[in-house]
Each structure stands twice: as structure tokens, then as C-alpha cells.
Design an enzyme around this catalytic site. Structure first.
Site, PDB file in Angstrom:
ATOM      1  N   HIS A 256       0.099  -1.172   0.195  1.00  0.00           N
ATOM      2  CA  HIS A 256      -0.014   0.072  -0.366  1.00  0.00           C
ATOM      3  C   HIS A 256       0.976   1.348  -0.268  1.00  0.00           C
ATOM      4  O   HIS A 256       2.099   1.508   1.381  1.00  0.00           O
ATOM      5  CB  HIS A 256      -0.833  -0.300   0.979  1.00  0.00           C
ATOM      6  CG  HIS A 256      -1.863  -1.203   1.423  1.00  0.00           C
ATOM      7  ND1 HIS A 256      -2.749  -1.531   2.292  1.00  0.00           N
ATOM      8  CD2 HIS A 256      -2.500  -1.550   0.235  1.00  0.00           C
ATOM      9  CE1 HIS A 256      -3.321  -2.481   1.478  1.00  0.00           C
ATOM     10  NE2 HIS A 256      -3.460  -2.342   0.751  1.00  0.00           N
ATOM     11  N   GLU A 259       1.743   3.260   3.336  1.00  0.00           N
ATOM     12  CA  GLU A 259       2.394   2.431   4.328  1.00  0.00           C
ATOM     13  C   GLU A 259       3.745   2.747   3.845  1.00  0.00           C
ATOM     14  O   GLU A 259       4.173   1.432   3.473  1.00  0.00           O
ATOM     15  CB  GLU A 259       2.093   1.100   4.141  1.00  0.00           C
ATOM     16  CG  GLU A 259       0.229   1.205   4.956  1.00  0.00           C
ATOM     17  CD  GLU A 259      -0.540  -0.031   4.880  1.00  0.00           C
ATOM     18  OE1 GLU A 259       0.201  -0.666   4.336  1.00  0.00           O
ATOM     19  OE2 GLU A 259      -1.846   0.316   4.753  1.00  0.00           O
ATOM     20  N   HIS A 388       3.598  -3.758   6.578  1.00  0.00           N
ATOM     21  CA  HIS A 388       2.000  -2.993   6.604  1.00  0.00           C
ATOM     22  C   HIS A 388       2.568  -1.672   7.266  1.00  0.00           C
ATOM     23  O   HIS A 388       3.942  -1.418   8.320  1.00  0.00           O
ATOM     24  CB  HIS A 388       1.183  -3.473   6.209  1.00  0.00           C
ATOM     25  CG  HIS A 388       1.058  -4.728   4.599  1.00  0.00           C
ATOM     26  ND1 HIS A 388      -0.155  -4.274   4.005  1.00  0.00           N
ATOM     27  CD2 HIS A 388       1.471  -5.488   4.454  1.00  0.00           C
ATOM     28  CE1 HIS A 388       0.093  -4.781   3.394  1.00  0.00           C
ATOM     29  NE2 HIS A 388       1.023  -5.704   3.876  1.00  0.00           N
ATOM     30  N   GLU A 480       2.424  -5.496  10.417  1.00  0.00           N
ATOM     31  CA  GLU A 480       1.580  -3.872  10.768  1.00  0.00           C
ATOM     32  C   GLU A 480       2.441  -3.717  11.624  1.00  0.00           C
ATOM     33  O   GLU A 480       2.906  -3.447  12.809  1.00  0.00           O
ATOM     34  CB  GLU A 480       0.234  -4.186  11.169  1.00  0.00           C
ATOM     35  CG  GLU A 480      -0.575  -5.120  10.339  1.00  0.00           C
ATOM     36  CD  GLU A 480      -1.121  -4.672   9.416  1.00  0.00           C
ATOM     37  OE1 GLU A 480      -0.735  -2.754   9.413  1.00  0.00           O
ATOM     38  OE2 GLU A 480      -1.665  -4.756   8.799  1.00  0.00           O
TER      39      GLU A 480
END
Length: 656
Positions: A256, A259, A388, A480
Site C-alpha cells: 500500500h 504505508e 504494512h 503491521e
């Protein structure tokens, strides 16, 4: 002068070999090399003498005396300062976006104003010039600029046996002093912790690979929607080649575009691995000598540019997330999880290497997704991490719920225990991810100590991790890295410190479970043999040379290997808890007559696995690739298509 016009002007000067006024009839450097003399031309009759160095841009060279005429034929300080070479050195920092400076300035100045001793010139060292060109040619290629003629290593530099001068020695000494003064917890590798543009990212990765060419290389797996390279840097003691029993690991960032932390961490990791290997760090040397590592820092460079244009303060949760086609790349992979759920009750259905359904190719397939799928299929990856941002947790497959109407349903894979262990490896080594601080980012995961099943967190189809697991041997987790998707630049170094140990531990964790080679009685490796583990309904297949890797937790396991046309072999294996490397278990299979099996017709997944892009909709040939074909020997049909203006069909191009 406008920067673009200035660049064109300098390019024309450097490419033509232009310089300040020279001795008429002599090429630059010819007088000093003895090929022509000033006395014969009646131009410079006085014997050259050492003179004080007063060259504004070159007064920090570590010596105070120079001599004129210089190597380039400049007869005075004024000639040197009015030449194109001096002008180029004064603006090169801006042209190259700060890459390779001050190294090029110092080396260039040593040509313009070489040191002088006893009225004799001391030329700069050829070895220094060659090392500089190797490290910095990529920066010039990035702006489509020729390497400066006055940095011709053979023409204007001397060998060590001639008593040359190293213009970078003082700078290297200062760097070593800086390293020695760092506190013990600081990295010995010096990294610039700043955000990078796409061009700077490419330059850093190429420069790193050039610096460590004995253990590294860069390669492109394809291009983004807007034509940007999806550039991978690889580390191995034998780069560019799969070695028998050496596991392959990949890490991807910036899927993404907004990110961004994962992208930066992988750029830093590449520099760290290279530098620490050279510095003799035993841990890093062991990792690289036993593992083949692939780092794709940015899977979505187009989205990153959009997010970076807004910057840290203005960037929201949406801008730049998707690619240039407005496709979310982590929803764009084939949904194999639904196929698995539909067929999981059949005891004959294999859940590994599930083929891509034809219907997938009639939808929108992003070029970035297509490139990554080809990459995943082309190498026998064992494990992977996708980096991410948006929370602080490690999630693992399945990401799509086993009940479509349930958004938060625990949906484990057959490898639930090994996936949990992979996630634990990253989370436990992180500074804050696994702690029980309820005030921190990601506090909702403190009960599970920073890990969670993806579908239990939130469900979505078409994810990359599920595709890795169901289509190949590879086990992928999603990391994440923090609640702030685009942290400020001052946070980059603290984030590197928080994640460095996790990244290294994850690379090391691939060496668990078992590995081995499946051979026939003649000792030949068997490609595509299937290794099953009793109680885990997920098989792995052998690679090209018959080697395999199976991530397993400690305990006793029953292994069975099968291959079409060979006997079945089973072994009982015990993996102790204190085992810190993969145990080797080889299999030898005996050839047997092939008997038809009705299940091959009911579930022909093995035979159809190679059916990729069946309608040839996404395999496109760029102009650059067509030009490469033109440069090679032309086949009989080439002139026909060239004259007609039509494009050759893909099946002809494949046979070129």
C-alpha cells in the site's frame, strides 16, 4: 541558468570531452605522459613548480600544494576554475540528489589540482577511481548522464606502484573514527535515516549491490502501472543462483503506497546486511552464507509517489494506498481461499498448489500483482513477510473467513501452529509489539501478545498471504509496523532500532523444521515430488533439483514422500526442542509402473498448476524488450512484421 538547460550544457561538455584551454596540438594529459611537449610548441618554457593550492571548491583535500599545467592541461588556477569540469563538480551534488558526494568532488578535485612534491605531480590512484565508478555509475545512469570524461580511470590516474595519492583516505579515516566513537548499542553501519524518492531508492539498492557484488545483485520482477521498476535486491553467498538445500526467503514492503515504513526498513536492511558482512559481523555472514534473501522494498512505487507528495502531516489513510489503476493490491490476488473452503471436505482434494481459476484473468489484474505472482512461482520460497502499517501486530493466514458472512471468525490453516511460531518470532523480538502496555499503539492485541489470525482480526478475499500459502510452498505473515502509516522522518531511526532484531530473527527462523533431497536410485533429484506430514493437510513439493524444506515445530512427525511413477516412502522423524537448525531427512524412491488414478481426473490440480495466464492477456512486451530482440539475430519473419507495421504475435516472440 535553468537547471534543465544547465544539465544539457554540462552533458554536452562532458560527452564531448570539452575542457578549459589546452596546449594546442595536445590531448588532455598527453604532455605529462610524454606523448607531446610544451617546449616543442613554444608555449610553456618554464619548468613547472609546486604552487599554493587556491581552488575555492577544492581547498579541503588534505594537502596545500599543487602544480600547473594539471593533468587536464589547464595552465593556471584561472583556467581550471573556468573549465567545465570545475563547474560540473560545483553542481554535481544537486544533479545526483546527494548521491556519491563528496566522494566524486574529492576525486575530481584531485585531478584538477593534483598534489605536488619536489616540483613533481602525484597522480590520484587508479584503484580509488575504479571503486568510485563501481559505486556511483548507477547515480549517473539514473539521470541519463554520461560518466565524466575527466574521471577516466585509465587516462588520468596512476597505479600504486607509481606512488599515487588516495584522495578519499582522509574521509575514510574520519568515518572510521566516527564508528569507533559510537556507543556500543549504536549500529556500526552508518545509514542515512531519511525518506527516499523512487529514484533515490533505486540508486541506493544498485549502489549497495555494487558495493557487495560478491554477495548481492539487483533484478527487476516487472514494472508498475506507470512503468516504474519493481526492483529486488538479493543477498546470498552465490547471488543469482539457487543452491541445493539453501532456503529462499522474501520480504516485501510498500504494498500500500501510503504505508511507507516497511519500504524504508527494507532499504536500511539491505545497506545493513551489505556493510555488516564486509565488516565481519559473524551473525550477518552466517545468515547470508546459509540463506538466499530477496527484498522488494516497494511493490507500489506509483502509490508511494502520490502519498509522498502530500507528505507526513497531510497524508491520510487513503491517499496513495492503491496503485495507479486505483486497485488495492492486497485484494487483487486470486481468491483461492474460497476454492479451498468449497473442496476441503473431499479427502482427495489437495490444498497446496491450487491452480488459478480461469475466471480470475477476466477481471482487472494489476501489473504489480501479475509481476509478484510470477516471482512467487519462479523461486522455491519457504517463508515471507509483507510489511504494512496502520496497527502494531503480526497477522497470519487465513485472511479470508471460512464463513463469508462472518467478518471476525477464527479461520486457521492446517499450519496454524507453525504460523503462530513465525508470528511470535517477529513480535517477540520487537521492542513493543508483544508487551502488555494497554496505552500503546496496537493495545487491543496485548492479550495475544501482538499476533492474531488474519480473518479473526478482519476478513478479506484476494490477499497475498493466502495466495502464497495455497498456490506455493511459501508461508507468509503480514507485519503491521505501527499505527502511523507515514511517520515523521525523525521516527525512522527509532523504528529501525525497534524492528532490526525482528527482521534478522525472521531471516534466521527459516532454518527450523526439516529439509532434504528426494532422489531416485541413480542419485538424480526428483522434481515435483510431494512431501506430506501426518496430521497437517498441506503438502510441499520438491524444487528443480529435488530439494525441499518443511517448516515444522518440535515434536515427532510421520513424513511420506510420493512422486508419480515412483514408490511411496515414509519416515518417522523427531525434532528436539533445542534444535536451532533444520534437520536433514533425505528420501530415495524406486521407479514403479504408472497406474491410472481416477482422482487425477476428478482433481487434476497438479497437472494444471503450470497453467498461468492461459489467455495471454497480461504478458506484454515493452518497446525496450522489442528493441532487445531487434539487436539479436533476426528470425525469418521479422522483416515482414517490421515493414507492415504490425506487432508479431506473442507465440512467435516466445520462440525468438
Amino acid at each position: 541558468m535553468h537547471s534543465g538547460l544547465l544539465l544539457l550544457f554540462l552533458l554536452s561538455l562532458t560527452e564531448r570531452g570539452c575542457s578549459a584551454p589546452q596546449l594546442q596540438g595536445c590531448e588532455p594529459g598527453d604532455e605529462l605522459s610524454g606523448r607531446c611537449s610544451s617546449s616543442s610548441l613554444n608555449v610553456y618554457e618554464e619548468k613547472p613548480k609546486c604552487t599554493q593550492l587556491h581552488l575555492g571548491y577544492c581547498n579541503d583535500l588534505g594537502y596545500s600544494s599543487t602544480i600547473f599545467p594539471n593533468i587536464l592541461g589547464h595552465r593556471s588556477r584561472m583556467d581550471a576554475e573556468s573549465g567545465a569540469e570545475y563547474l560540473l563538480l560545483s553542481v554535481i551534488h544537486g544533479l545526483l540528489n546527494g548521491e556519491c558526494t563528496p566522494e566524486i568532488r574529492l576525486v575530481g578535485c584531485s585531478v584538477l589540482a593534483s598534489p605536488c612534491r619536489n616540483d613533481k605531480m602525484i597522480k590520484p590512484c587508479r584503484s580509488t577511481c575504479e571503486a568510485l565508478r563501481k559505486d556511483c555509475i548507477h547515480a549517473f545512469e539514473a539521470i541519463e548522464m554520461a560518466w565524466p570524461y575527466f574521471l577516466d580511470c585509465d587516462r588520468f590516474f596512476a597505479g600504486a606502484e607509481e606512488g599515487c595519492y588516495d584522495p578519499l583516505a582522509a574521509m575514510r579515516a574520519r568515518q572510521e573514527l566516527t564508528r569507533s566513537n559510537l556507543p556500543p548499542e549504536e549500529p556500526s553501519t552508518i545509514i542515512q535515516f531519511t525518506y527516499t524518492t523512487n529514484a533515490q531508492m533505486y540508486n541506493i539498492l544498485k549502489k549497495t549491490a555494487a558495493k557487495c557484488s560478491h554477495i548481492s545483485q539487483v533484478y527487476s520482477i516487472g514494472r508498475s502501472t506507470e512503468g516504474k521498476d519493481l526492483l529486488v535486491i538479493e543477498f546470498s553467498n552465490n547471488p543469482g543462483q539457487h543452491e541445493l538445500l539453501e532456503p529462499e526467503v522474501k520480504m516485501l514492503g510498500n504494498m500500500h503506497g501510503n504505508e511507507v515504513l516497511g519500504r524504508q526498513l527494507l532499504i536500511y536492511l539491505a545497506q545493513y546486511l551489505c556493510s555488516e558482512y564486509i565488516l565481519g559481523n559473524q551473525r550477518i555472514q552466517t545468515i547470508i552464507n546459509t540463506t538466499r534473501i530477496h527484498l522488494l522494498a516497494s511493490m507500489n512505487p506509483d502509490g508511494y509517489e502520490l502519498a509522498a507528495a502530500e507528505g507526513h502531516l497531510m497524508n491520510g489513510w487513503i491517499s496513495g494506498r492503491a496503485n495507479a489503476q486505483n486497485l488495492d493490491l492486497n485484494r487483487n490476488f486470486p481468491d483461492l481461499t474460497s476454492i479451498f473452503y468449497r473442496n476441503r471436505r473431499s479427502r482427495f482434494y489437495r490444498i497446496d498448489h491450487i491452480p488459478i481459476p480461469d475466471s480470475y484473468w477476466f477481471g482487472k489484474v494489476a501489473p504489480e500483482t501479475y509481476a509478484v505472482m510470477k516471482w512467487i512461482r519462479s523461486l522455491p520460497f519457504v517463508q515471507s513477510a509483507s510489511l504494512h502499517g496502520g496497527d502494531l501486530v503480526v497477522s497470519y493466514p487465513f485472511d479470508f473467513s471460512r464463513h463469508p458472512q462472518e467478518e471476525r471468525m477464527f479461520s486457521p490453516t492446517p499450519d496454524e501452529q507453525i504460523f503462530k511460531q513465525l508470528a511470535r518470532t517477529y513480535a517477540d523480538a520487537h521492542a513493543t509489539m508483544a508487551n502488555n502496555d494497554t496505552e500503546r499503539c496496537g493495545a487491543s492485541f496485548y492479550r495475544t501478545r501482538g499476533i492474531i489470525n488474519g480473518a479473526q482480526w478482519y476478513s478479506f478475499a484476494g490477499g497475498m498471504s493466502d495466495f502464497n500459502y495455497l498456490h506455493t510452498n511459501c508461508l507468509e505473515i503480514t507485519v503491521e509496523l505501527g499505527c502511523d502509516k507515514f511517520p515523521s522522518e525523525v521516527e525512522l531511526y527509532p523504528e529501525w532500532k525497534r524492528n532490526k532484531e525482528s527482521l534478522l530473527s525472521f531471516l534466521e527462523s527459516v532454518h527450523r523444521g526439516i529439509k532434504g533431497v528426494v532422489k531416485d536410485l541413480d542419485g538424480n533429484g526428483i522434481k515435483g515430488a510431494t512431501l506430506s506430514v501426518r496430521g497437517i493437510r498441506k503438502d510441499v513439493t520438491t524444487a528443480e533439483d529435488g530439494d525441499y524444506w518443511r517448516l515444522l515445530n518440535p515434536g515427532t512427525h510421520i513424513l511420506t514422500v510420493t512422486a508419480k511413477g515412483y514408490s511411496r516412502v515414509s519416515k518417522r522423524v523427531h525434532i528436539p526442542h533445542n534444535m536451532n537448525h533444520a534437520g536433514r531427512v533425505d528420501f530415495v524412491l524406486e521407479k514403479v509402473p504408472v497406474e491410472p488414478d481416477i482422482h487425477d481426473h476428478l482433481f487434476p490440480t497438479v497437472d494444471s498448476w503450470d497453467r498461468f495466464d492461459p489467455y495471454n492477456q497480461f504478458e506484454r512486451y515493452s518497446n525496450a524488450e522489442l528493441q532487445e530482440v531487434e539487436q539479436e539475430e533476426k528470425p525469418w519473419w521479422w522483416n515482414y512484421f517490421s515493414q507492415s507495421g504490425a506487432s508479431p504475435p506473442h507465440w512467435l516472440l516466445r520462440n525468438v
